[in-house]
Each structure stands twice: as C-alpha cells, then as structure tokens.
Design a protein around this motif. Structure first.
Motif, PDB file in Angstrom:
ATOM      1  N   ALA A 170       5.267   4.138   1.512  1.00 60.88           N
ATOM      2  CA  ALA A 170       5.076   2.804   0.953  1.00 60.88           C
ATOM      3  C   ALA A 170       5.282   1.726   2.018  1.00 60.88           C
ATOM      4  O   ALA A 170       6.101   1.893   2.928  1.00 60.88           O
ATOM      5  CB  ALA A 170       6.051   2.586  -0.193  1.00 60.88           C
ATOM      6  N   SER A 171       4.544   0.649   1.882  1.00 60.12           N
ATOM      7  CA  SER A 171       4.747  -0.501   2.764  1.00 60.12           C
ATOM      8  C   SER A 171       4.355  -1.772   2.030  1.00 60.12           C
ATOM      9  O   SER A 171       3.602  -1.735   1.055  1.00 60.12           O
ATOM     10  CB  SER A 171       3.925  -0.349   4.046  1.00 60.12           C
ATOM     11  OG  SER A 171       2.551  -0.278   3.763  1.00 60.12           O
ATOM     12  N   GLY A 172       4.903  -2.889   2.504  1.00 60.33           N
ATOM     13  CA  GLY A 172       4.536  -4.186   1.950  1.00 60.33           C
ATOM     14  C   GLY A 172       5.361  -4.629   0.758  1.00 60.33           C
ATOM     15  O   GLY A 172       5.088  -5.694   0.191  1.00 60.33           O
TER      16      GLY A 172
ATOM     17  N   PHE B 105       0.866   1.642 -13.611  1.00 64.07           N
ATOM     18  CA  PHE B 105       0.700   2.119 -12.237  1.00 64.07           C
ATOM     19  C   PHE B 105      -0.176   1.122 -11.483  1.00 64.07           C
ATOM     20  O   PHE B 105      -1.406   1.190 -11.534  1.00 64.07           O
ATOM     21  CB  PHE B 105       0.080   3.511 -12.234  1.00 64.07           C
ATOM     22  CG  PHE B 105       0.895   4.564 -12.944  1.00 64.07           C
ATOM     23  CD1 PHE B 105       2.160   4.303 -13.435  1.00 64.07           C
ATOM     24  CD2 PHE B 105       0.384   5.844 -13.115  1.00 64.07           C
ATOM     25  CE1 PHE B 105       2.906   5.273 -14.082  1.00 64.07           C
ATOM     26  CE2 PHE B 105       1.111   6.832 -13.762  1.00 64.07           C
ATOM     27  CZ  PHE B 105       2.382   6.535 -14.250  1.00 64.07           C
ATOM     28  N   ASP B 106       0.456   0.179 -10.784  1.00 63.93           N
ATOM     29  CA  ASP B 106      -0.299  -0.948 -10.245  1.00 63.93           C
ATOM     30  C   ASP B 106      -0.828  -0.748  -8.832  1.00 63.93           C
ATOM     31  O   ASP B 106      -1.748  -1.451  -8.417  1.00 63.93           O
ATOM     32  CB  ASP B 106       0.521  -2.239 -10.356  1.00 63.93           C
ATOM     33  CG  ASP B 106       1.826  -2.182  -9.578  1.00 63.93           C
ATOM     34  OD1 ASP B 106       2.494  -3.239  -9.507  1.00 63.93           O
ATOM     35  OD2 ASP B 106       2.193  -1.100  -9.065  1.00 63.93           O
ATOM     36  N   ILE B 107      -0.254   0.160  -8.085  1.00 61.00           N
ATOM     37  CA  ILE B 107      -0.725   0.468  -6.729  1.00 61.00           C
ATOM     38  C   ILE B 107      -0.844   1.985  -6.612  1.00 61.00           C
ATOM     39  O   ILE B 107       0.077   2.705  -7.009  1.00 61.00           O
ATOM     40  CB  ILE B 107       0.239  -0.055  -5.647  1.00 61.00           C
ATOM     41  CG1 ILE B 107       0.458  -1.574  -5.796  1.00 61.00           C
ATOM     42  CG2 ILE B 107      -0.284   0.284  -4.242  1.00 61.00           C
ATOM     43  CD1 ILE B 107      -0.754  -2.424  -5.531  1.00 61.00           C
TER      44      ILE B 107
ATOM     45  N   CYS C 297      -0.141   9.527  -5.589  1.00 54.71           N
ATOM     46  CA  CYS C 297       1.097   8.832  -5.910  1.00 54.71           C
ATOM     47  C   CYS C 297       0.718   7.422  -6.372  1.00 54.71           C
ATOM     48  O   CYS C 297      -0.340   6.894  -5.991  1.00 54.71           O
ATOM     49  CB  CYS C 297       2.054   8.783  -4.732  1.00 54.71           C
ATOM     50  SG  CYS C 297       1.450   7.903  -3.263  1.00 54.71           S
ATOM     51  N   ALA C 298       1.551   6.846  -7.204  1.00 59.49           N
ATOM     52  CA  ALA C 298       1.287   5.507  -7.729  1.00 59.49           C
ATOM     53  C   ALA C 298       2.601   4.772  -7.899  1.00 59.49           C
ATOM     54  O   ALA C 298       3.602   5.355  -8.326  1.00 59.49           O
ATOM     55  CB  ALA C 298       0.541   5.589  -9.059  1.00 59.49           C
ATOM     56  N   ARG C 299       2.595   3.497  -7.567  1.00 56.02           N
ATOM     57  CA  ARG C 299       3.782   2.679  -7.792  1.00 56.02           C
ATOM     58  C   ARG C 299       3.849   2.325  -9.265  1.00 56.02           C
ATOM     59  O   ARG C 299       2.843   1.917  -9.867  1.00 56.02           O
ATOM     60  CB  ARG C 299       3.731   1.396  -6.955  1.00 56.02           C
ATOM     61  CG  ARG C 299       5.019   0.611  -7.010  1.00 56.02           C
ATOM     62  CD  ARG C 299       4.953  -0.647  -6.177  1.00 56.02           C
ATOM     63  NE  ARG C 299       4.253  -1.732  -6.857  1.00 56.02           N
ATOM     64  CZ  ARG C 299       4.285  -2.988  -6.446  1.00 56.02           C
ATOM     65  NH1 ARG C 299       4.966  -3.317  -5.362  1.00 56.02           N
ATOM     66  NH2 ARG C 299       3.613  -3.929  -7.107  1.00 56.02           N
ATOM     67  N   VAL C 300       5.035   2.464  -9.822  1.00 52.72           N
ATOM     68  CA  VAL C 300       5.246   2.084 -11.215  1.00 52.72           C
ATOM     69  C   VAL C 300       5.729   0.638 -11.232  1.00 52.72           C
ATOM     70  O   VAL C 300       6.787   0.316 -10.686  1.00 52.72           O
ATOM     71  CB  VAL C 300       6.268   3.001 -11.891  1.00 52.72           C
ATOM     72  CG1 VAL C 300       6.482   2.590 -13.345  1.00 52.72           C
ATOM     73  CG2 VAL C 300       5.801   4.456 -11.817  1.00 52.72           C
TER      74      VAL C 300
ATOM     75  N   GLN D 205       0.819  -1.206   0.000  1.00 54.62           N
ATOM     76  CA  GLN D 205       0.000   0.000   0.000  1.00 54.62           C
ATOM     77  C   GLN D 205       0.849   1.251   0.000  1.00 54.62           C
ATOM     78  O   GLN D 205       2.022   1.244   0.381  1.00 54.62           O
ATOM     79  CB  GLN D 205      -0.978   0.039   1.169  1.00 54.62           C
ATOM     80  CG  GLN D 205      -0.362   0.019   2.539  1.00 54.62           C
ATOM     81  CD  GLN D 205      -1.429   0.113   3.637  1.00 54.62           C
ATOM     82  OE1 GLN D 205      -2.629   0.267   3.405  1.00 54.62           O
ATOM     83  NE2 GLN D 205      -0.986   0.021   4.875  1.00 54.62           N
ATOM     84  N   LEU D 206       0.205   2.333  -0.446  1.00 55.36           N
ATOM     85  CA  LEU D 206       0.779   3.672  -0.415  1.00 55.36           C
ATOM     86  C   LEU D 206      -0.178   4.544   0.387  1.00 55.36           C
ATOM     87  O   LEU D 206      -1.365   4.613   0.066  1.00 55.36           O
ATOM     88  CB  LEU D 206       0.945   4.233  -1.827  1.00 55.36           C
ATOM     89  CG  LEU D 206       1.862   3.453  -2.774  1.00 55.36           C
ATOM     90  CD1 LEU D 206       1.781   4.028  -4.183  1.00 55.36           C
ATOM     91  CD2 LEU D 206       3.293   3.486  -2.271  1.00 55.36           C
TER      92      LEU D 206
END
Lengths: 121, 108
Positions: free
Chosen positions: A24-26, A108-110, A96-99, A3-4
């Motif tokens: 960010a975590s996980g 952008f999956d998360i 924000c988004a994880r690439v 998660q963010l």
C-alpha cells in the motif's frame, strides 16, 4: 496517489502453497483494513477474508478456513495472503482491496491490479 | 450465509438507454449493499456504497436504491464505457462479505 501494488504471477503444483503480497502507498496503512477477493477464469468475485491493518484481527470465508492466512507488515505497509494445499480450482486472479471507513460503508474503495495464480501439475 | 441473487444474468441495451439491474438478498441486509463495475482484464471499481451513495468520482448517471432484501442499480443513460459486468456485495455481518454472481451489461 493511493494505490495497492501486488506481487507477480505464480505457477504452483497441487498441494503447494502460495503467498501473495499487496503493498500500500499514499495513505496511512493502519487506518484501513484489507480484504482479499479471488476470481476464477470466466467466473464471478469470491470474497476470501479481511484483516485489520491496525491490530491484525482477521475474518475468513468459511470455505477457506484452515487453508488461508492473512497477515500484515506495518513497517512496509504490506499485506500478505497465503493459501495452502492448493488445488486446481484455486486457479484464479487474486485481488487485494482496501476496506473503506465507516463513512465509506466499509466498501472496497481501492483495488490492487490482481495476481494470477495457476495451479497445475 | 446471506446469498445475493442478481438479475438478469445478461442485459442487452443500446447507448443512451436506461439500465436497471437488480440484486436480491436471501435475508435483510439493511442498507449495507455496494455495487461494483468490472471491465475485462481490470480490477473491479466501486460505484455505490450503503445502497445509494455514489463513490468518489462516479458519474451522476449511476444511482442505487433499495433496502432490506431488494436493491437496484440504475444507469440513467448508457455511455459506451458503461458496458461491463456489475456485482453487488453485502456486508450486513461485517467484516463478513458476499458478492452476487454478476450481471453482464452488453451492447445490443
């Protein structure tokens, strides 16, 4: 779980700056990039820029060049987005988004939950 | 800058019907196109990446196709939870990205 989590809503005056955080975590923070996307009220998505959490390399949308700075703190797995010289049309929800990796098409999956930034005098 | 144009702007369909959403690029983006779904008050969710690959946990009724400049997102049989706004996104000049303006899928 992966998660963010973003910082809370902000109200700023025109000309001021805002700095939004994204924790960010996980997952292994330095293995992925982070992108920032904003969405003005009732409007579509606007990509703002990307930062590598591995080495800090950045790439910004041309229209924001000179006003935006993205950074990371690997010790706390946190990404930051600072926007300066705020104007009323910067009022938006900032995500924000994880690439994802090459194997995920660098999509952008998360996503974070979003941070509302209001610019008003 | 590559411009993505989505059509239609609004699509009105009933549950159980088939939805076909289009995304056209101003120049070739190869297969570097993703689709996202966004519901009111929520962050976007990744559906499809690299034109035709479903993201983790996405139901099989969602499919993507196309390459070059013309892409399609198809929802084979609409469920009530599918009514939302859909965005396409390209990354042909990674790490630069652009989004389309969105298609709103509404209940008829």
């Amino acid at each position: 779980q992966v998660q963010l989590v973003q910082s809370g809503a902000e109200v700023k005056k025109p000309g001021a700056s805002v700095k939004v955080s994204c924790k960010a975590s996980g997952y292994t923070f330095t293995s992925y990039g982070i992108s920032w996307v904003r969405q003005a009220p009732g409007q579509g998505l606007e990509w703002m820029g990307w930062i590598s959490a591995y080495n800090g390399n950045t790439n910004y949308a041309q229209k924001l060049q000179g006003r935006v700075t993205m950074t990371t703190d690997t010790s706390t797995s946190t990404a930051y987005m600072e926007l300066r010289s705020l104007r009323s049309d910067d009022t938006a929800v900032y995500y924000c988004a994880r690439v994802g990796s090459y194997y995920d098409g660098y999509a952008f999956d998360i996503w974070g939950q979003g941070t509302m930034v209001t610019v008003s005098s | 800058e590559i411009v993505l144009t989505q059509s239609p702007a609004t699509l009105s369909l009933s549950p159980g019907e088939r939805a076909t959403l289009s995304c056209r690029a101003s120049q070739s983006v190869s297969s570097y196109l993703a689709w996202y779904q966004q519901k009111p008050g929520q962050a976007p969710r990744l559906l499809i990446y690299d034109a035709s690959n479903r993201a983790t946990g996405i139901p099989a009724r969602f499919s993507g196709s196309g390459s070059g400049t013309d892409f399609t997102l198809t929802i084979s049989s609409l469920e009530p939870e599918d009514f939302a706004v859909y965005y396409c996104q390209q990354r042909s000049n990674w790490p630069l990205y652009t989004f389309g303006q969105g298609t709103k899928l509404e209940i008829k």
